[in-house]
Design a protein around this motif. Sequence first.
Motif, PDB file in Angstrom:
ATOM      1  N   ASN A 407       0.815  -1.212   0.000  1.00 41.79           N
ATOM      2  CA  ASN A 407       0.000   0.000   0.000  1.00 41.79           C
ATOM      3  C   ASN A 407       0.850   1.264   0.000  1.00 41.79           C
ATOM      4  O   ASN A 407       0.365   2.356   0.300  1.00 41.79           O
ATOM      5  CB  ASN A 407      -0.928   0.009   1.215  1.00 41.79           C
ATOM      6  N   SER A 408       2.118   1.132  -0.333  1.00 48.33           N
ATOM      7  CA  SER A 408       3.006   2.289  -0.308  1.00 48.33           C
ATOM      8  C   SER A 408       4.068   2.125  -1.390  1.00 48.33           C
ATOM      9  O   SER A 408       4.107   1.121  -2.103  1.00 48.33           O
ATOM     10  CB  SER A 408       3.669   2.419   1.063  1.00 48.33           C
ATOM     11  N   SER A 409       4.925   3.133  -1.524  1.00 43.78           N
ATOM     12  CA  SER A 409       6.037   3.033  -2.466  1.00 43.78           C
ATOM     13  C   SER A 409       7.249   2.452  -1.748  1.00 43.78           C
ATOM     14  O   SER A 409       7.316   2.437  -0.518  1.00 43.78           O
ATOM     15  CB  SER A 409       6.379   4.417  -3.023  1.00 43.78           C
ATOM     16  N   PHE A 410       8.232   1.946  -2.514  1.00 43.70           N
ATOM     17  CA  PHE A 410       9.404   1.323  -1.927  1.00 43.70           C
ATOM     18  C   PHE A 410      10.535   1.404  -2.938  1.00 43.70           C
ATOM     19  O   PHE A 410      10.307   1.479  -4.153  1.00 43.70           O
ATOM     20  CB  PHE A 410       9.118  -0.139  -1.559  1.00 43.70           C
ATOM     21  N   PRO A 411      11.767   1.427  -2.505  1.00 42.52           N
ATOM     22  CA  PRO A 411      12.905   1.534  -3.426  1.00 42.52           C
ATOM     23  C   PRO A 411      13.089   0.251  -4.228  1.00 42.52           C
ATOM     24  O   PRO A 411      12.786  -0.845  -3.770  1.00 42.52           O
ATOM     25  CB  PRO A 411      14.098   1.790  -2.502  1.00 42.52           C
ATOM     26  N   GLY A 412      13.585   0.430  -5.442  1.00 38.85           N
ATOM     27  CA  GLY A 412      13.815  -0.724  -6.298  1.00 38.85           C
ATOM     28  C   GLY A 412      14.397  -0.303  -7.635  1.00 38.85           C
ATOM     29  O   GLY A 412      14.838   0.837  -7.813  1.00 38.85           O
ATOM     30  N   VAL A 413      14.386  -1.211  -8.586  1.00 36.44           N
ATOM     31  CA  VAL A 413      14.947  -0.980  -9.923  1.00 36.44           C
ATOM     32  C   VAL A 413      13.868  -1.270 -10.958  1.00 36.44           C
ATOM     33  O   VAL A 413      13.150  -2.273 -10.853  1.00 36.44           O
ATOM     34  CB  VAL A 413      16.172  -1.889 -10.183  1.00 36.44           C
ATOM     35  N   THR A 414      13.764  -0.377 -11.947  1.00 36.15           N
ATOM     36  CA  THR A 414      12.811  -0.576 -13.044  1.00 36.15           C
ATOM     37  C   THR A 414      13.575  -0.763 -14.346  1.00 36.15           C
ATOM     38  O   THR A 414      14.500  -0.003 -14.647  1.00 36.15           O
ATOM     39  CB  THR A 414      11.855   0.631 -13.175  1.00 36.15           C
ATOM     40  N   ARG A 415      13.208  -1.774 -15.103  1.00 34.58           N
ATOM     41  CA  ARG A 415      13.828  -2.036 -16.398  1.00 34.58           C
ATOM     42  C   ARG A 415      12.756  -2.072 -17.482  1.00 34.58           C
ATOM     43  O   ARG A 415      11.632  -2.503 -17.232  1.00 34.58           O
ATOM     44  CB  ARG A 415      14.583  -3.375 -16.382  1.00 34.58           C
ATOM     45  N   ILE A 416      13.131  -1.621 -18.671  1.00 36.56           N
ATOM     46  CA  ILE A 416      12.210  -1.615 -19.801  1.00 36.56           C
ATOM     47  C   ILE A 416      12.856  -2.378 -20.951  1.00 36.56           C
ATOM     48  O   ILE A 416      14.058  -2.244 -21.196  1.00 36.56           O
ATOM     49  CB  ILE A 416      11.848  -0.170 -20.220  1.00 36.56           C
TER      50      ILE A 416
END
Length: 788
Positions: A407-416
Amino acid sequence: MLRAGTISLRNLSLAQAHLGHDATSLPLRYLMTSAAFPRVKRSSQPISTLSRTALRFSDEVHSALESKKPLVALESTIISHGMPYPQNYETAVEVEKIVRDNGAVPATIAIIDGQIQIGLSQDQIRILAKLGRSAVKASRRDLAVVLAKKQTGATTVSATMLLAHRAGISVFATGGIGGVHRGYENTMDASADLTELGRTPVAVVCAGVKSILDIGRTLEFLETQGVTVATFGNTSDFPAFFTRTSGFKSMLNVKTPREAAEIIAANHAIDLQSGIVFGVPIPEVDAMDDALVGKAIDIAVKEAHEQNIFGKESTPFLLKRVNELTGGGSLKSNIALVKQNVSVAARIAKDLSTLKAHSVGQTRSFSTSSRYMRRNESIQRPTMVIGGAVVDITATAHNTMLDSMLNSSFPGVTRISLGGVGRNVAEGISRLDPSGCVFVSAVGGATIHWSKKEDSDGPIARLEATDDLFGSWLIQELGHRGQHKHEIITVPGSRTATYTALHDATGNLLSAVADMDVFELLPSVKVKEAIIKHNPKVVCFDANLSVECIRTILETCHKCDIKTFFEPTSVAKCIRPLHLSMFDTLLDGALRFASPNEYELQEMAASARNLINENQNYAPFRRLSQKPIRKPEGIKNTVYPGFLLDAFYVLQFIPTLFVKLGAKGVIVFQRQDSQLDRASKELEDWSTRTINTRSFPSLKVQDIKSVTGAGDSFVASVVTSLSNLDRFQPEISSGLVTSHDEVLWAHIEQIVEDGQIAATLTMQTHETVAHALGMSRQARRLQALTSK
């Protein structure tokens, strides 16, 4: 009856139309020589060439293309430069109504703020009418400039022909075509309409050449360009715009819309790549007096010369001046002849649509895709994949996630990255096969909305667009990779497909959103044109497509003798080719191969049973055995109960199945039809058909990195093998083998093993398609064959 003698390019379509479809195949083999075709054949580039500039279709035109309704293209220069406001607006609206009243759909073509628009709303027509000569008069040469500068342009006859052809519209109505200007020997001024007619296969219905021009020289120019010129009516007198006769003759006259439609169909069938002019004399009651209009034209031409007016400004000036000199009489005649032309064009388009619906396939011997023309070209023909191109967005959290964190945001990595079943298969084929692969898919187009502002004339509406950034990126990436040709079709107002996944730190999928609606909107007519244009050896398609689009693929490929392969994609979508409406198409043998997994096979079998139950009056279905397949060795405990029976029911409609069982291997089923089966669909008892089965255990794979894309790599390899089977077995292409299926079964072990190796190579990487496919045994074998 046609006389014996020399047949030129412009006569070929008339020869076919008069001989009839059944009488044409033999003579054409003798006509298709270098003497009969002295010109270099121009490449037809329908639809895809302009896909990056995002052709935008009105809802009405888009729907008509999808449902194959008759369409009539209309130019927009007649609105901005041909008449004053408000007559131009009123005439344009009324002209569209006449097209609809005669059973067709109007497609007025213009460029609005740097965007090609096929079909205008009434608001857009009003804007263009008010702009008048402030809009750019856009011929072929002007299109790139108008688009680049994001200007608003009204299309001339030449530009409208070009864009209509790109949009898949074959009939175009206008007032009159341009031509050779008077004094040509001094100015060399000739309209671009004439050269466009020589290279664009669109039929132009008009009132002849504008009488302000040199009609005789114009007709000579058209003859040189190989353009068929006919008069619509009971005489071959060529009309002269404001008057019914010009003193010159057409090469023939056509008396009915059906006769005109048959000539257009024949012109397309033999791929002449040139246009047709149908001159429609102005109604007698609206025709002008020859002497009066002739005198007015002479004065106007003289004034244009004195004022040094030439080029694209010449025709608007002359028409305006002639109208002034005739006290407004020429404008009234102009409006009357335009209305009659669009009425005739709509009826021709309607008959042409009927001909296409009932006669597709009867003229195959004329097509460049016929067996006669293709016999020695199979090695050069590509494979085609039609299906999903998806932007994969993967977000991975840095830490193991708890439910409360969702229910919240959290740090991480996004790849496309690029994804999609169709795209993956196409990439795999392009790595394996030097003959190449053509990939057809769809991306979202700009979303159009209206904004209103005030000017001196009151409120006006303006088109504004929001670009689809994912679509632009996807097209750019495909171009950079350059592994296969692609025909990416822009669907206006839709979103490029995306798959957005959320993973925890261990790589487990927590949730995902798949936005794939754009593939449901992929226009069938554009897919059909891509197939005809590239003439592939095999077409592989995935289940992301609509039922209508799949039907179009199967029917087009069946008529062009192209093998088809279906990749079911998912349990939810795998049943689309087995829709109730597909019954006759499937019985014709239009779908040859499929590659379901066991769960997809269950769903497909349920649909196959439904097809059989709904068609119990069909004699072969009454005697189907309930236990028709002997269980092959090696699968005793690897499949669910009822697996073999499910396969049997699907085999009634798709004769070869490559069933993927993951770690349990692959099972191949083939319905081995007898020669009697292939000759007739009326076999009394289909349970007597022989079913070949073969089980292949999975290969041992060490160091598995990911299974994503493994199935797509398997399919890419199998499709590549099917495309090149005649290269390993030359007697297929030479016609010495009566059954392609028998040869396929003889090579089935090698085909499946190559597919399993391809899947294994992909599993050993994090790539959706392993680069190593290009160095596999299968790829090296094909490269060696190509280099010979």
